[in-house]
Design an enzyme around this catalytic site. Structure first.
Site, PDB file in Angstrom:
ATOM      1  N   ASP A  99       0.895  -1.297   0.099  1.00 14.50           N
ATOM      2  CA  ASP A  99      -0.131  -0.033  -0.180  1.00 14.50           C
ATOM      3  C   ASP A  99       0.958   1.210  -0.084  1.00 14.50           C
ATOM      4  OD1 ASP A  99       1.149  -0.068   2.377  1.00 14.50           O
ATOM      5  OD2 ASP A  99      -0.923  -0.148   3.640  1.00 14.50           O
ATOM      6  N   GLU A 121      -0.457  -8.987  -1.269  1.00 11.68           N
ATOM      7  CA  GLU A 121      -1.172  -8.256   0.103  1.00 11.68           C
ATOM      8  C   GLU A 121      -2.322  -7.340  -0.619  1.00 11.68           C
ATOM      9  OE1 GLU A 121       0.294  -5.401   2.977  1.00 11.68           O
ATOM     10  OE2 GLU A 121       0.924  -7.178   4.036  1.00 11.68           O
ATOM     11  N   GLU A 135      -2.303   5.261   2.542  1.00 19.52           N
ATOM     12  CA  GLU A 135      -1.948   3.900   2.025  1.00 19.52           C
ATOM     13  C   GLU A 135      -3.523   3.203   1.856  1.00 19.52           C
ATOM     14  OE1 GLU A 135      -0.785   5.190   5.113  1.00 19.52           O
ATOM     15  OE2 GLU A 135       1.375   4.993   4.714  1.00 19.52           O
ATOM     16  N   HIS A 212       5.297   5.889  13.025  1.00 23.46           N
ATOM     17  CA  HIS A 212       5.783   6.596  11.958  1.00 23.46           C
ATOM     18  C   HIS A 212       4.778   7.085  10.973  1.00 23.46           C
ATOM     19  CE1 HIS A 212       5.102   3.712   8.640  1.00 23.46           C
ATOM     20  NE2 HIS A 212       5.001   2.659   9.585  1.00 23.46           N
ATOM     21  N   ARG A 214       1.938   8.776   8.770  1.00 21.19           N
ATOM     22  CA  ARG A 214       1.727  10.100   8.408  1.00 21.19           C
ATOM     23  C   ARG A 214       0.693  10.831   8.997  1.00 21.19           C
ATOM     24  NH1 ARG A 214       4.710   9.770   3.847  1.00 21.19           N
ATOM     25  NH2 ARG A 214       5.379  11.626   2.891  1.00 21.19           N
ATOM     26  N   HIS A 245      12.191   5.487  13.324  1.00 22.84           N
ATOM     27  CA  HIS A 245      12.089   5.713  11.988  1.00 22.84           C
ATOM     28  C   HIS A 245      13.035   6.760  11.535  1.00 22.84           C
ATOM     29  CE1 HIS A 245      10.241   6.121   7.858  1.00 22.84           C
ATOM     30  NE2 HIS A 245       9.675   5.168   7.876  1.00 22.84           N
TER      31      HIS A 245
HETATM   32  C1  UD1 Z   1       6.394   5.143   3.737  1.00 24.80           C
HETATM   33  C2  UD1 Z   1       5.155   4.718   3.285  1.00 24.80           C
HETATM   34  C3  UD1 Z   1       4.287   3.990   4.214  1.00 24.80           C
HETATM   35  C4  UD1 Z   1       5.021   2.662   5.008  1.00 24.80           C
HETATM   36  C5  UD1 Z   1       6.448   3.246   5.422  1.00 24.80           C
HETATM   37  C6  UD1 Z   1       7.210   2.136   5.906  1.00 24.80           C
HETATM   38  C7  UD1 Z   1       4.249   6.139   1.284  1.00 24.80           C
HETATM   39  C8  UD1 Z   1       3.523   7.485   1.342  1.00 24.80           C
HETATM   40  N1  UD1 Z   1       4.442   5.876   2.680  1.00 24.80           N
HETATM   41  O1  UD1 Z   1       6.279   5.893   4.798  1.00 24.80           O
HETATM   42  O2  UD1 Z   1       3.425   3.472   3.545  1.00 24.80           O
HETATM   43  O3  UD1 Z   1       4.354   2.162   5.944  1.00 24.80           O
HETATM   44  O4  UD1 Z   1       7.100   4.041   4.372  1.00 24.80           O
HETATM   45  O5  UD1 Z   1       8.280   2.760   6.728  1.00 24.80           O
HETATM   46  O6  UD1 Z   1       4.304   5.223   0.557  1.00 24.80           O
HETATM   47  N2  UD1 Z   1      13.906   8.442   5.444  1.00 24.80           N
HETATM   48  C9  UD1 Z   1      15.296   8.260   5.331  1.00 24.80           C
HETATM   49  N3  UD1 Z   1      15.906   7.254   5.044  1.00 24.80           N
HETATM   50  C10 UD1 Z   1      15.067   6.051   4.756  1.00 24.80           C
HETATM   51  C11 UD1 Z   1      13.667   6.119   4.999  1.00 24.80           C
HETATM   52  C12 UD1 Z   1      13.007   7.127   5.035  1.00 24.80           C
HETATM   53  O7  UD1 Z   1      16.090   9.403   5.686  1.00 24.80           O
HETATM   54  O8  UD1 Z   1      15.790   5.004   4.629  1.00 24.80           O
HETATM   55  C13 UD1 Z   1      13.244   9.722   5.652  1.00 24.80           C
HETATM   56  C14 UD1 Z   1      13.258  10.698   4.455  1.00 24.80           C
HETATM   57  O9  UD1 Z   1      13.688  12.016   5.088  1.00 24.80           O
HETATM   58  C15 UD1 Z   1      11.955  10.540   3.729  1.00 24.80           C
HETATM   59  C16 UD1 Z   1      11.409  10.519   5.133  1.00 24.80           C
HETATM   60  O10 UD1 Z   1      11.875   9.652   5.997  1.00 24.80           O
HETATM   61  O11 UD1 Z   1      11.823  11.778   3.303  1.00 24.80           O
HETATM   62  C17 UD1 Z   1       9.634   9.788   5.045  1.00 24.80           C
HETATM   63  O12 UD1 Z   1       9.794   8.715   3.943  1.00 24.80           O
HETATM   64  P1  UD1 Z   1       8.476   8.323   3.289  1.00 24.80           P
HETATM   65  O13 UD1 Z   1       8.826   7.275   2.506  1.00 24.80           O
HETATM   66  O14 UD1 Z   1       8.027   9.469   2.303  1.00 24.80           O
HETATM   67  O15 UD1 Z   1       7.269   7.845   4.173  1.00 24.80           O
HETATM   68  P2  UD1 Z   1       7.349   6.835   5.316  1.00 24.80           P
HETATM   69  O16 UD1 Z   1       6.819   7.714   6.661  1.00 24.80           O
HETATM   70  O17 UD1 Z   1       8.694   6.340   5.330  1.00 24.80           O
HETATM   71  N1  UDP Z   2      11.384  -3.545  11.014  1.00 24.16           N
HETATM   72  C1  UDP Z   2      12.630  -3.645  10.921  1.00 24.16           C
HETATM   73  N2  UDP Z   2      13.465  -2.822  11.795  1.00 24.16           N
HETATM   74  C2  UDP Z   2      13.139  -1.765  12.858  1.00 24.16           C
HETATM   75  C3  UDP Z   2      11.558  -1.797  12.725  1.00 24.16           C
HETATM   76  C4  UDP Z   2      10.727  -2.402  11.989  1.00 24.16           C
HETATM   77  O1  UDP Z   2      13.250  -4.517  10.300  1.00 24.16           O
HETATM   78  O2  UDP Z   2      13.558  -1.019  13.374  1.00 24.16           O
HETATM   79  C5  UDP Z   2      10.511  -4.483  10.260  1.00 24.16           C
HETATM   80  C6  UDP Z   2       9.291  -5.069  10.823  1.00 24.16           C
HETATM   81  O3  UDP Z   2       9.830  -6.455  11.470  1.00 24.16           O
HETATM   82  C7  UDP Z   2       8.515  -5.169   9.849  1.00 24.16           C
HETATM   83  C8  UDP Z   2       8.634  -3.847   9.009  1.00 24.16           C
HETATM   84  O4  UDP Z   2       9.841  -3.499   9.235  1.00 24.16           O
HETATM   85  O5  UDP Z   2       8.483  -6.267   9.024  1.00 24.16           O
HETATM   86  C9  UDP Z   2       7.647  -2.947   9.371  1.00 24.16           C
HETATM   87  O6  UDP Z   2       8.115  -1.753   8.754  1.00 24.16           O
HETATM   88  P1  UDP Z   2       7.262  -0.159   8.976  1.00 24.16           P
HETATM   89  O7  UDP Z   2       6.954  -0.412  10.360  1.00 24.16           O
HETATM   90  O8  UDP Z   2       8.381   0.808   8.457  1.00 24.16           O
HETATM   91  O9  UDP Z   2       6.024  -0.180   8.062  1.00 24.16           O
HETATM   92  P2  UDP Z   2       4.677  -0.702   7.893  1.00 24.16           P
HETATM   93  O10 UDP Z   2       4.531  -2.165   8.439  1.00 24.16           O
HETATM   94  O11 UDP Z   2       3.905   0.196   8.943  1.00 24.16           O
HETATM   95  O12 UDP Z   2       4.314  -0.464   6.587  1.00 24.16           O
END
Ligand code: UD1
Ligand code: UDP
Length: 391
Positions: A99, A121, A135, A212, A214, A245
């Protein structure tokens, strides 16, 4: 007959974790499928952690992540980049997961080039278009663009049927998250140099936290963090571990409210292997994550979900997950009950596997064989076994 070419596309940590078993399964049968991997790298470091662990070397890497990226930026950068990838790779099918914005955009990019889409999924719904945001809508939009739906559970299949998807286009497979989990959990796991080696899980009850979403940015996260701070202060036999995160909005607030507190460990995102093994030793999980709502029940860990609604109702029905929302009082009350009322704790702490049995990626491969006419029989559907015992 040459093998069918499948292009898997993903971009974030959870997609990578849940697609890794599928990539592995397809690669085990090169006579049937050639599996290519394209990553948008909507996440960078958190994606790379998973790629390393599962030894996946992407064939295409769009490297789109920017600090504080907007939804519009992710969408346009991924869409433009994927157009080129699809033109070059010319797959027979594009496989997307879940998603995220990468999921929706990859399905759209494939549709624009009239390439069939498989959605892993598929079919999870809250019914609220703004929760989780974005999502719920990403998953629905991907569903509309999809030719073959891999629904993890019967409930997810029923959601798709209600939306008019033909039953022959849906396969109930279980969730690949359990495939990944089963391959990674080890009772004798040693935490090594992850900064957790010194933790005594008998002396302190470990509360594992992730947050984390939004829709929780700002005030809801502040309430969550404040409730957690006060919870730990009031219970000296607990320790809170929060792998934060990389999102700077989450990090800043976490540091402000929880930084420097006794028995509160704000740590870097953990690699998947130490993370799930830590969860396996934790007493309680508080999270707004989707994946944790699936993993923790399989490990017999109670989960308090920091959201108003969930698209994963199965574990709520099984009694191991409770929705507590984001209000200070509700979080504190629910968590304190589980710390002080042994009976209430034990009622939630039983292992259930409503989401999978570790065979989902095998069923997905079988479903792909069926879709491409390599076999006549439809694969057997996933059926949960129910409760597997008390912890
Ligand atoms: C994204 C997904 C969310 C998912 C989540 C898992 C969208 C809109 N959101 O949310 O569905 O649940 O990932 O974690 O698709 N950043 C880093 N390094 C990383 C990852 C993120 O620096 O490895 C920082 C960056 O500043 C980035 C921000 O986190 O701009 C947000 O990342 P983004 O993918 O936009 O949103 P998530 O909250 O991670
Ligand atoms: N996870 C990980 N390291 C962490 C936190 C989470 O490997 O420090 C794994 C967790 O086991 C799960 C996935 O990341 O499989 C969840 O990711 P996240 O919470 O970023 O996204 P969401 O599930 O909300 O989409």
């Amino acid at each position: 007959m040459p093998p069918y070419k499948i292009l898997t596309v993903f971009g974030t940590r959870p997609e990578a974790i849940k697609m890794a078993p599928v990539v592995k399964e397809l690669n085990l049968h090169p006579e049937e499928f050639t599996c290519l991997v394209a990553v948008t790298a909507q996440h960078r470091e958190m994606l790379d952690q998973v790629l390393r662990l599962f030894h996946i070397k992407p064939d295409y890497d769009l490297d789109i992540m920017r600090p504080r990226q907007t939804l519009e930026e992710i969408t346009t950068r991924a869409l433009t980049g994927l157009a080129g990838v699809l033109k070059e790779a010319r797959p027979d099918l594009v496989l997307v997961h879940g998603d995220t914005t990468t999921t929706f955009v990859a399905a759209l990019a494939a549709f624009y080039q009239q390439i069939p889409v498989g959605h892993v999924e598929a079919g999870l719904r809250t019914g609220d278009r703004y929760a989780p945001f974005p999502e719920e809508m990403n998953r629905r939009l991907a569903g509309v663009l999809t030719d073959i739906h891999f629904a993890p559970t019967a409930k997810a299949r029923d959601n798709l049927l209600r939306e008019g998807i033909a039953p022959e286009h849906i396969y109930v497979t279980g969730n690949t998250v359990i495939d990944a989990l089963k391959a990674t959990i080890r009772e004798e796991y040693q935490f090594g140099d992850h900064g957790l080696a010194g933790l005594d899980f008998r002396e302190k009850r470990v509360i594992l936290v992730t947050a984390h979403r939004r829709e929780n940015w700002g005030e809801p996260l502040k309430e969550i963090f404040t409730a957690l701070r006060d919870l730990i202060r009031r219970h000296p036999d607990t320790a809170l571990i929060f792998p934060v995160h990389y999102n700077p909005r989450v990090r800043q607030l976490a540091r402000e409210v929880l930084g420097g507190q006794e028995r509160v460990y704000l740590i870097e995102p953990l690699d998947y292997e130490p993370f799930v093994n830590l969860m396996n030793r934790a007493y309680l999980v508080l999270t707004d994550s989707g994946g944790l709502q699936e993993e923790a029940p399989a490990l017999g860990k109670p989960v308090l979900v920091l959201r108003e609604v969930t698209e994963r109702p199965e574990a709520v029905a099984a009694g191991t997950v409770r929705l507590v929302g984001t209000a200070y009082r509700d979080i504190l009350a629910a968590a304190e009950e589980l710390l002080t009322d042994r009976q209430a704790y034990l009622q939630m702490a039983h292992a259930v596997n409503p989401y999978g049995d570790g065979q989902a990626s095998r069923r997905i491969r079988s479903a792909l064989r069926h879709y491409f006419g390599m076999t006549v029989a439809r694969p057997q559907e996933f059926q949960p076994l129910g409760a597997t015992g008390q912890k």
